[in-house]
Design a protein around this motif. Structure first.
Motif, PDB file in Angstrom:
ATOM      1  N   VAL A 240       0.875  -1.170   0.000  1.00 43.76           N
ATOM      2  CA  VAL A 240       0.000   0.000   0.000  1.00 43.76           C
ATOM      3  C   VAL A 240       0.917   1.226   0.000  1.00 43.76           C
ATOM      4  O   VAL A 240       1.697   1.416   0.932  1.00 43.76           O
ATOM      5  CB  VAL A 240      -0.927   0.005   1.234  1.00 43.76           C
ATOM      6  CG1 VAL A 240      -1.718   1.304   1.303  1.00 43.76           C
ATOM      7  CG2 VAL A 240      -1.869  -1.190   1.197  1.00 43.76           C
ATOM      8  N   THR A 282      -3.413   2.023  12.609  1.00 43.42           N
ATOM      9  CA  THR A 282      -2.143   2.029  13.339  1.00 43.42           C
ATOM     10  C   THR A 282      -1.622   3.461  13.512  1.00 43.42           C
ATOM     11  O   THR A 282      -0.487   3.658  13.946  1.00 43.42           O
ATOM     12  CB  THR A 282      -1.071   1.157  12.647  1.00 43.42           C
ATOM     13  OG1 THR A 282      -0.850   1.664  11.334  1.00 43.42           O
ATOM     14  CG2 THR A 282      -1.485  -0.286  12.544  1.00 43.42           C
ATOM     15  N   ILE A 286       0.553   7.482   5.727  1.00 46.89           N
ATOM     16  CA  ILE A 286       1.157   6.672   4.662  1.00 46.89           C
ATOM     17  C   ILE A 286       1.924   7.563   3.671  1.00 46.89           C
ATOM     18  O   ILE A 286       2.786   7.087   2.932  1.00 46.89           O
ATOM     19  CB  ILE A 286       0.079   5.813   3.934  1.00 46.89           C
ATOM     20  CG1 ILE A 286       0.687   4.766   2.994  1.00 46.89           C
ATOM     21  CG2 ILE A 286      -0.899   6.672   3.169  1.00 46.89           C
ATOM     22  CD1 ILE A 286       1.468   3.688   3.660  1.00 46.89           C
ATOM     23  N   VAL A 295      -0.098  -2.182   8.276  1.00 44.13           N
ATOM     24  CA  VAL A 295      -0.485  -3.594   8.147  1.00 44.13           C
ATOM     25  C   VAL A 295      -1.152  -3.860   6.797  1.00 44.13           C
ATOM     26  O   VAL A 295      -1.742  -4.908   6.582  1.00 44.13           O
ATOM     27  CB  VAL A 295      -1.411  -4.046   9.306  1.00 44.13           C
ATOM     28  CG1 VAL A 295      -0.658  -4.108  10.612  1.00 44.13           C
ATOM     29  CG2 VAL A 295      -2.641  -3.162   9.411  1.00 44.13           C
ATOM     30  N   ASN A 296      -1.035  -2.921   5.899  1.00 39.42           N
ATOM     31  CA  ASN A 296      -1.603  -3.087   4.548  1.00 39.42           C
ATOM     32  C   ASN A 296      -3.103  -3.414   4.565  1.00 39.42           C
ATOM     33  O   ASN A 296      -3.572  -4.277   3.827  1.00 39.42           O
ATOM     34  CB  ASN A 296      -0.850  -4.170   3.768  1.00 39.42           C
ATOM     35  CG  ASN A 296       0.437  -3.664   3.136  1.00 39.42           C
ATOM     36  OD1 ASN A 296       0.833  -4.080   2.064  1.00 39.42           O
ATOM     37  ND2 ASN A 296       1.121  -2.742   3.793  1.00 39.42           N
ATOM     38  N   CYS A 297      -3.824  -2.712   5.439  1.00 34.08           N
ATOM     39  CA  CYS A 297      -5.250  -3.005   5.541  1.00 34.08           C
ATOM     40  C   CYS A 297      -6.046  -2.381   4.397  1.00 34.08           C
ATOM     41  O   CYS A 297      -7.209  -2.708   4.212  1.00 34.08           O
ATOM     42  CB  CYS A 297      -5.797  -2.520   6.878  1.00 34.08           C
ATOM     43  SG  CYS A 297      -5.866  -0.736   7.003  1.00 34.08           S
ATOM     44  N   ALA A 299      -7.339   0.484   4.110  1.00 34.15           N
ATOM     45  CA  ALA A 299      -8.395   1.437   4.479  1.00 34.15           C
ATOM     46  C   ALA A 299      -8.086   2.824   3.915  1.00 34.15           C
ATOM     47  O   ALA A 299      -8.992   3.566   3.515  1.00 34.15           O
ATOM     48  CB  ALA A 299      -8.525   1.508   5.999  1.00 34.15           C
TER      49      ALA A 299
HETATM   50  S1  SF4 Z   1      -2.830   0.333   4.712  1.00 32.76           S
HETATM   51 FE1  SF4 Z   1      -3.910   0.478   6.667  1.00 32.76          FE
HETATM   52  S2  SF4 Z   1      -2.275   0.443   8.164  1.00 32.76           S
HETATM   53 FE2  SF4 Z   1      -1.290   0.942   6.234  1.00 32.76          FE
HETATM   54  S3  SF4 Z   1      -1.271   3.146   6.180  1.00 32.76           S
HETATM   55 FE3  SF4 Z   1      -3.122   2.505   5.120  1.00 32.76          FE
HETATM   56  S4  SF4 Z   1      -4.690   2.543   6.700  1.00 32.76           S
HETATM   57 FE4  SF4 Z   1      -2.711   2.593   7.751  1.00 32.76          FE
END
Ligand code: SF4
Ligand code: SF4
Length: 473
Positions: A240, A282, A286, A295-297, A299
């Motif tokens: 991400v 977290t 980014i 955590v590559n969520c 969002a």
């Molecule tokens: S992928 Fe998830 S953990 Fe990583 S920066 Fe985006 S929102 Fe935060």
């Protein structure tokens, strides 16, 4: 050398204040297409996670990790301590697979598949949104004095968290001691098995602590996999990522002004709305680049796409891309590192498949009784005494089990004299005598080959040694 302001984020983690205190994260409720997919993935995984210890295949629990008795069930197959090498090999394959996956596709396992994230983001966090509301309302509630509303909301939330932690602890115990035993204990009542009850309450406490308080710290501080990220990722790994070239351009990010010609102004496409930061579980930005907390969520991808739609700019300012793709527009390709890991994985899987194919249904051990020599009997017969141990790795009983000597003419007699039953997933052990005519012996210490039959069916062959007198012919 004095560090640039924009590099300062590397000196600390997003959830710790400059005074070293915990900075509580209030992530905004995610929404968008990726979040929708994540929800479906998590529903499926949650069902698998909860029902797996209660499913049986051929009478065996589908998944069980009984570390106390060193018994493991994988997909309905029982693995005994004697099969530990297979279990280690499987674990190794799991690790290499995750490493390979991480090298190619970053830490997406954490955001989409890891049970910690699934329970945290898809169960506990959603209950929190339901009771306390979205980010803004949660911040206000935490800041306000304790009043009836706060007591009611916090009390209800903590109570539900405790109940869910208790249920998770029960499922965890079903993996550990087996679902049959767990259901039996529940049936007997909690006071009949005090030590299990204490373990259950300890597990409940641990889960409650993790999901009510420790939360994202598990991924940032405790999980070793997250720490390995720096070693595993390179500029070709897809993660991400914020497209800083597009987001910053010549003049950098800037707030959006109505009717402005963003292209002509030289400003980047990032409108500095902080939606990607607010949604992050977290607590990171980014836009600072790949960080160990991420955590590559995904969002933030959803949040940014929503903003891009709102200001009529193309989606994908934050997207799933490699650094090389962002810098040089290069597409994903298989690097030598990926090929190397894939080759190791292929070899390990081949070895495991071969071992599983050759794995015997019965483990047989026939050992001479320590300290015993041999005995002369009538008609020139030499007798040795042994202990035997037969482990049945299947879910079916082996009845009428007998031993037959293959390598020599001779007899095998068990002490009990009758045929043996080796129960399913159980063992049979005892003492037996092997009697061979002295003339049939080749050496002082002959090697014997023994067949084990269940009725007429050969179930295993094994070997042992036989002692005889020095001058034998
Ligand atoms: S992928 Fe998830 S953990 Fe990583 S920066 Fe985006 S929102 Fe935060
Ligand atoms: S959501 Fe997108 S536009 Fe908004 S601050 Fe983040 S990167 Fe910039």
């Amino acid at each position: 050398m004095e560090k640039q302001e924009y590099e300062r984020f590397r000196d600390s983690i997003g959830t710790v204040t400059s005074e070293g205190k915990r900075s509580w994260v209030y992530p905004k409720k995610p929404e968008g297409i990726l979040y929708k997919y994540r929800k479906w993935v998590s529903y499926i995984l949650l069902i698998i996670l909860v029902v797996s210890p209660f499913i049986k295949i051929n009478g065996n629990q589908f998944l069980m990790f009984n570390v106390l008795e060193r018994r493991f069930n994988l997909f309905g197959n029982i693995f005994w301590p004697q099969d530990f090498y297979l279990f280690v090999l499987m674990m190794l394959i799991g690790v290499v697979f995750i490493v390979l996956f991480t090298v190619a596709f970053g830490r997406i396992f954490c955001g989409w598949i890891c049970p910690q994230t699934i329970f945290m983001e898809m169960v506990f966090r959603r209950i929190e949104y339901w009771i306390e509301g979205d980010r803004g309302k949660q911040i206000r509630l935490d800041k306000q004095e304790w009043n009836a509303e706060k007591i009611r909301k916090k009390g209800l939330k903590w109570f539900i968290f405790f109940i869910i932690s208790f249920l998770i602890a029960n499922v965890f115990l079903a993996y550990l001691i087996g679902s049959d035993r767990l259901l039996l204990y529940i049936n007997d009542g909690p006071l009949a098995h005090i030590s299990t009850l204490i373990s259950l309450l300890i597990f409940t406490g641990v889960f409650y602590f993790v999901f009510a308080w420790f939360r994202e710290q598990v991924c940032i501080i405790a999980c070793p996999y997250g720490r390995l990220q720096g070693v595993l990722l390179d500029n070709k790994s897809i993660v991400v990522a914020y497209d800083h070239k597009r987001g910053e351009k010549e003049k950098g990010r800037a707030k959006f002004k109505k009717k402005e010609d963003r292209e002509a102004s030289g400003k980047g496409d990032c409108i500095d709305c902080f939606q990607c930061v607010q949604v992050c579980p977290t607590g990171i930005d980014i836009r600072n680049g790949t960080q160990l907390e991420c955590v590559n969520c995904t969002a933030c991808i959803d949040a940014c796409n929503k903003m891009m739609d709102a200001v009529d700019l193309p989606r994908g300012l934050i997207r799933y891309a490699s650094e090389e793709n962002i810098e040089k527009k290069k597409k994903f390709r298989f690097t030598p590192r990926i090929k190397g890991y894939a080759a190791v994985l292929f070899i390990l899987v081949s070895v495991l498949s071969g071992m599983l194919f050759l794995r015997s249904k019965v483990e047989a051990n026939i050992l001479r009784l320590p300290g015993q020599l041999y005995e002369h009997k009538e008609n020139n017969i030499i007798s040795n005494v042994y202990t035997y141990k037969l482990i049945n790795k299947t879910s079916k009983d082996f009845e009428e089990v007998q031993f037959k000597l293959l390598s020599h003419n001779g007899d095998i007699n068990t002490v009990k004299g009758h045929s043996i039953l080796v129960p399913s997933s159980g063992l049979a052990e005892g003492t037996l005598f092997i009697e061979i005519n002295r003339a049939a012996l080749e050496e002082e210490k002959d090697k014997l080959k023994i067949a084990i039959y269940s009725g007429d069916r050969l179930i295993e062959t094994t070997g042992t040694t036989f002692l005889g007198p020095r001058s034998y012919k």
